[in-house]
Every structure is written in structure tokens, then in C-alpha cells.
Design a protein around this motif. Structure first.
Motif, PDB file in Angstrom:
ATOM      1  N   LEU A 194       0.896  -1.236  -0.022  1.00 55.99           N
ATOM      2  CA  LEU A 194      -0.017  -0.068  -0.182  1.00 55.99           C
ATOM      3  C   LEU A 194       1.039   1.297   0.025  1.00 55.99           C
ATOM      4  O   LEU A 194       0.572   2.180  -0.776  1.00 55.99           O
ATOM      5  CB  LEU A 194      -1.071   0.069   1.161  1.00 55.99           C
ATOM      6  CG  LEU A 194      -1.883   1.361   1.453  1.00 55.99           C
ATOM      7  CD1 LEU A 194      -2.743   1.377   0.008  1.00 55.99           C
ATOM      8  CD2 LEU A 194      -2.593   1.042   2.542  1.00 55.99           C
ATOM      9  N   ARG A 195       2.024   1.308   0.828  1.00 56.12           N
ATOM     10  CA  ARG A 195       2.910   2.426   0.733  1.00 56.12           C
ATOM     11  C   ARG A 195       3.426   2.723  -0.552  1.00 56.12           C
ATOM     12  O   ARG A 195       3.799   3.703  -0.956  1.00 56.12           O
ATOM     13  CB  ARG A 195       3.948   2.050   2.059  1.00 56.12           C
ATOM     14  CG  ARG A 195       4.615   3.453   2.280  1.00 56.12           C
ATOM     15  CD  ARG A 195       5.347   3.191   3.733  1.00 56.12           C
ATOM     16  NE  ARG A 195       5.915   1.836   3.986  1.00 56.12           N
ATOM     17  CZ  ARG A 195       5.652   1.064   4.821  1.00 56.12           C
ATOM     18  NH1 ARG A 195       4.420   1.215   5.225  1.00 56.12           N
ATOM     19  NH2 ARG A 195       6.234  -0.079   4.850  1.00 56.12           N
ATOM     20  N   LEU A 203      -3.253   5.706  -6.946  1.00 59.96           N
ATOM     21  CA  LEU A 203      -4.298   5.979  -6.207  1.00 59.96           C
ATOM     22  C   LEU A 203      -5.452   4.897  -6.137  1.00 59.96           C
ATOM     23  O   LEU A 203      -6.037   4.551  -5.269  1.00 59.96           O
ATOM     24  CB  LEU A 203      -4.968   7.513  -6.243  1.00 59.96           C
ATOM     25  CG  LEU A 203      -3.949   8.494  -5.654  1.00 59.96           C
ATOM     26  CD1 LEU A 203      -4.823  10.117  -5.641  1.00 59.96           C
ATOM     27  CD2 LEU A 203      -3.303   8.329  -4.588  1.00 59.96           C
ATOM     28  N   LEU A 204      -5.811   4.678  -7.419  1.00 61.12           N
ATOM     29  CA  LEU A 204      -6.675   3.702  -7.854  1.00 61.12           C
ATOM     30  C   LEU A 204      -6.310   2.352  -7.080  1.00 61.12           C
ATOM     31  O   LEU A 204      -7.197   1.398  -6.279  1.00 61.12           O
ATOM     32  CB  LEU A 204      -6.994   3.196  -9.289  1.00 61.12           C
ATOM     33  CG  LEU A 204      -7.746   4.559  -9.864  1.00 61.12           C
ATOM     34  CD1 LEU A 204      -7.828   4.367 -11.194  1.00 61.12           C
ATOM     35  CD2 LEU A 204      -8.974   4.561  -9.343  1.00 61.12           C
ATOM     36  N   PRO A 241      -2.890  -0.366   8.929  1.00 54.78           N
ATOM     37  CA  PRO A 241      -2.025   0.595   8.576  1.00 54.78           C
ATOM     38  C   PRO A 241      -2.406   2.143   8.842  1.00 54.78           C
ATOM     39  O   PRO A 241      -2.496   2.739   7.542  1.00 54.78           O
ATOM     40  CB  PRO A 241      -1.111   0.300   7.435  1.00 54.78           C
ATOM     41  CG  PRO A 241      -2.497  -0.486   6.648  1.00 54.78           C
ATOM     42  CD  PRO A 241      -3.317  -0.939   7.793  1.00 54.78           C
ATOM     43  N   TYR A 242      -2.737   2.607   9.905  1.00 52.10           N
ATOM     44  CA  TYR A 242      -3.177   4.006   9.993  1.00 52.10           C
ATOM     45  C   TYR A 242      -2.440   5.238   9.189  1.00 52.10           C
ATOM     46  O   TYR A 242      -3.189   6.013   8.547  1.00 52.10           O
ATOM     47  CB  TYR A 242      -3.590   4.361  11.477  1.00 52.10           C
ATOM     48  CG  TYR A 242      -4.319   3.497  12.050  1.00 52.10           C
ATOM     49  CD1 TYR A 242      -5.896   3.314  11.872  1.00 52.10           C
ATOM     50  CD2 TYR A 242      -4.119   2.785  13.178  1.00 52.10           C
ATOM     51  CE1 TYR A 242      -6.822   2.621  12.634  1.00 52.10           C
ATOM     52  CE2 TYR A 242      -4.699   1.737  13.908  1.00 52.10           C
ATOM     53  CZ  TYR A 242      -6.017   1.727  13.739  1.00 52.10           C
ATOM     54  OH  TYR A 242      -6.960   0.780  14.299  1.00 52.10           O
ATOM     55  N   ASP A 246      -4.273   7.131   6.259  1.00 53.60           N
ATOM     56  CA  ASP A 246      -4.468   8.664   6.535  1.00 53.60           C
ATOM     57  C   ASP A 246      -3.984   9.391   5.377  1.00 53.60           C
ATOM     58  O   ASP A 246      -4.378  10.182   4.753  1.00 53.60           O
ATOM     59  CB  ASP A 246      -3.998   9.220   7.727  1.00 53.60           C
ATOM     60  CG  ASP A 246      -4.554   8.772   9.004  1.00 53.60           C
ATOM     61  OD1 ASP A 246      -5.828   8.264   8.992  1.00 53.60           O
ATOM     62  OD2 ASP A 246      -4.209   8.806  10.155  1.00 53.60           O
ATOM     63  N   LYS A 247      -2.636   9.095   5.024  1.00 53.20           N
ATOM     64  CA  LYS A 247      -2.019   9.545   3.757  1.00 53.20           C
ATOM     65  C   LYS A 247      -3.029   9.477   2.456  1.00 53.20           C
ATOM     66  O   LYS A 247      -3.118  10.382   1.668  1.00 53.20           O
ATOM     67  CB  LYS A 247      -0.713   9.010   3.490  1.00 53.20           C
ATOM     68  CG  LYS A 247       0.011   9.601   2.500  1.00 53.20           C
ATOM     69  CD  LYS A 247       1.552   9.280   2.627  1.00 53.20           C
ATOM     70  CE  LYS A 247       2.488  10.036   1.412  1.00 53.20           C
ATOM     71  NZ  LYS A 247       3.834   9.585   1.500  1.00 53.20           N
ATOM     72  N   LEU A 248      -3.399   8.117   2.185  1.00 50.53           N
ATOM     73  CA  LEU A 248      -4.025   7.862   1.070  1.00 50.53           C
ATOM     74  C   LEU A 248      -5.438   8.718   1.035  1.00 50.53           C
ATOM     75  O   LEU A 248      -5.825   9.291  -0.026  1.00 50.53           O
ATOM     76  CB  LEU A 248      -4.522   6.470   1.119  1.00 50.53           C
ATOM     77  CG  LEU A 248      -5.404   5.862  -0.004  1.00 50.53           C
ATOM     78  CD1 LEU A 248      -4.930   6.329  -1.342  1.00 50.53           C
ATOM     79  CD2 LEU A 248      -5.828   4.383   0.148  1.00 50.53           C
TER      80      LEU A 248
END
Length: 298
Positions: A194-195, A203-204, A241-242, A246-248
């Protein structure tokens, strides 16, 4: 002058010659054999290699680099394992070969251009683990199969460095990750994947992965993410993975003018709200369970 005469004449005493004996254990002998075997293989594979490897001993790292350059990956891995070296250079080189073959104008079976013909040569030198006949697969497919087998074989528990190595190289060139790689990476280290998606501004796939992971933590499809348990009062804690989420959300919010991203932003928020509701309920159940146990022991 004889030694006896020198001693009698008061000259400096002559020290006897000392013989130095180097004791090698079996592992050292095996290492030396592997390096010599690799040198012979390189000479057989590429006549030009003699200018690089003759006349001086090569280190294990130098040998591995040359082996990778000619596609002798199985032997390169064997030497890396014997000397305790990481397999990262091998995965990087093989990934590059896979990309070149996939992007080659000739993507057909067996007899092709020079690149594909050379690929069949080095592919035959490695165990691909494919059950299909080589005639049924293209050289690119065989190369990807080899990479897939290496990732499955040499993955250590909770260690995703080789998955990250391959994925980073592919994403850096703007390529889509193969489905099998995404599936394997999710099992090993989904938050890291994810990172990576977020770092490359994808983003998708990041949003879809985030929603799948939230579902997995809540119990739906947890086996696809390597989770042994889901969020429950009687099981060990499972966390999201908060930081990545949050960043996403921040990135999705910034592009909400696009309907697709706006919907994804809302969908992730809805799933997170459901997660926090479940988390609150599970926390209350855990407290009640502990109080019941404590009252029973009184």
C-alpha cells in the motif's frame, strides 16, 4: 658459507624456515569449489568472459554479477546462499530481463529475434519449475515463471525485501504489477505494498487494496493477506496501517473533483467507520470477558 660456519664466526643466528599451514573446513572447500565451478560455467557460456575472469581470483560478489549478466541465476543463488549474501542483485537483474522480454517486439514462441533466442539459451540453464512444455510458453512467460518461483522459494517469514525489490523496479518504469506478484505481496506485507502504491501516486490500486485490507481485518478474505485471525474479542489484536490510510485519504481528498476518486474517498471512509464501530464493540466485549473471569476467580 655454511650455517655452522656462520654460527661459529659470531654472525647472526639463522632462523629456521617456518611452514604456515592453512586449515580449511568443509564449508570453505565447498565455497572454493562453487567459485571455480562458476568460473568454468562462465567460460563455457561466454568466450569473452575470459578477459574478465582469467588471471585473478574473483570475489563471490563479482562472480554473482557475471553469472547474472549471462543468465545463470540458479548458480548465482547457490553462491549467494553459500556466502551469506543477499539475493537482491539477482532479483533486480532477472526483473530487468523479464521486462525486456515482455516489451520486445517479438513476443512469440521459441524461434524469434536475437533477444528471444538468447533468452531461451539462459532459460534452459535454470529450473523454471513450469509444468508446461517450453513450446507452449513464450520466453517472456518462462522468465516471469522463473521470477515467481524464486520469490516463492526464497521468501523468509515476514521478509518482503525481494517482493519490494521487484515491485519497485516495475513501478519505477510505469509498469503494472503482475497479478501473481500483487497476490504474493499482499500475503507477505500488504501495508508495505500500500505504501509503495501511494509513493508512486497510484491512487486507484492503493484505494482498492486499502478497502480489501479493511475487509480482511474484519474477517472477509483474511487468508489473502496472511492474517491468521480477524478482529474479535477472543483473538489477538489486529491493526490497520493507519499512517498509510491517512495519507491515502488526504491524497484522494485532493482530487475529489474526479468522480472516481470522490467515490473511493467515500467508500474508504465508510469502511473505516464500520471498522471503528466493530473495534469499539470488540473492546467492550473484551472488557466484559475480563471482568467475568475476574469475578469467577474471586
Amino acid at each position: 658459507m655454511l650455517d655452522g660456519d656462520m654460527e661459529g664466526s659470531g654472525g647472526p643466528p639463522v632462523k629456521p624456515l617456518e611452514k604456515k599451514v592453512e586449515v580449511l573446513d568443509l564449508k570453505d572447500i565447498e565455497k572454493e569449489y562453487l567459485l571455480l565451478h562458476a568460473k568454468l560455467k562462465l567460460l563455457q557460456k561466454e568466450a569473452d568472459a575470459i578477459t574478465h575472469i582469467s588471471g585473478k581470483p574473483m570475489s563471490a560478489a563479482e562472480t554473482i554479477t557475471l553469472l547474472c549478466n549471462v543468465g545463470l541465476f540458479d548458480l548465482a543463488i547457490q553462491i549467494s546462499k553459500a556466502f551469506g549474501l543477499p539475493l537482491t542483485p539477482i532479483f533486480e537483474t532477472l526483473t530487468s530481463w523479464c521486462m525486456r522480454l515482455s516489451q520486445s517486439s517479438s513476443y512469440s514462441i521459441a524461434q524469434d529475434d536475437a533477444l528471444t533466442a538468447a533468452a531461451w539459451d539462459w532459460l534452459d540453464s535454470n529450473e523454471t519449475g513450469s509444468q508446461q512444455s517450453a513450446k507452449e510458453l513464450t520466453s517472456a512467460e518462462q522468465a516471469w515463471r522463473l521470477l515467481q518461483r524464486y520469490l516463492a522459494t526464497y521468501r523468509e517469514a515476514a521478509d518482503s525485501r525481494y517482493h519490494r525489490c521487484v515491485a519497485t523496479r516495475l513501478l519505477a518504469l510505469g509498469l503494472t504489477l503482475p497479478t501473481w506478484l500483487v497476490g504474493a505481496y499482499k500475503v507477505v506485507n500488504a501495508p508495505e505494498l500500500l505504501r509503495l502504491y501511494i509513493d508512486f501516486d497510484l491512487l486507484l490500486p492503493a484505494a482498492y487494496l486499502a478497502m480489501e485490507y479493511i475487509d480482511a481485518v474484519l474477517g472477509s478474505g483474511k487468508e489473502h493477506f496472511g492474517l491468521k485471525v480477524a478482529l474479535h474479542a477472543t483473538t489477538p489484536a489486529v491493526w490497520l496501517p493507519y499512517t498509510e490510510l491517512d495519507k491515502l485519504l488526504v491524497l484522494l481528498k485532493a482530487v475529489q473533483m474526479e468522480p472516481t476518486y470522490a467515490k473511493l474517498y467515500q467508500d474508504i471512509h465508510a469502511k473505516l467507520n464500520g471498522y471503528f464501530e466493530t473495534l469499539q464493540r470488540v473492546s467492550i466485549d473484551m472488557i466484559r470477558t475480563k471482568l467475568q473471569v475476574a469475578n469467577t476467580n474471586i
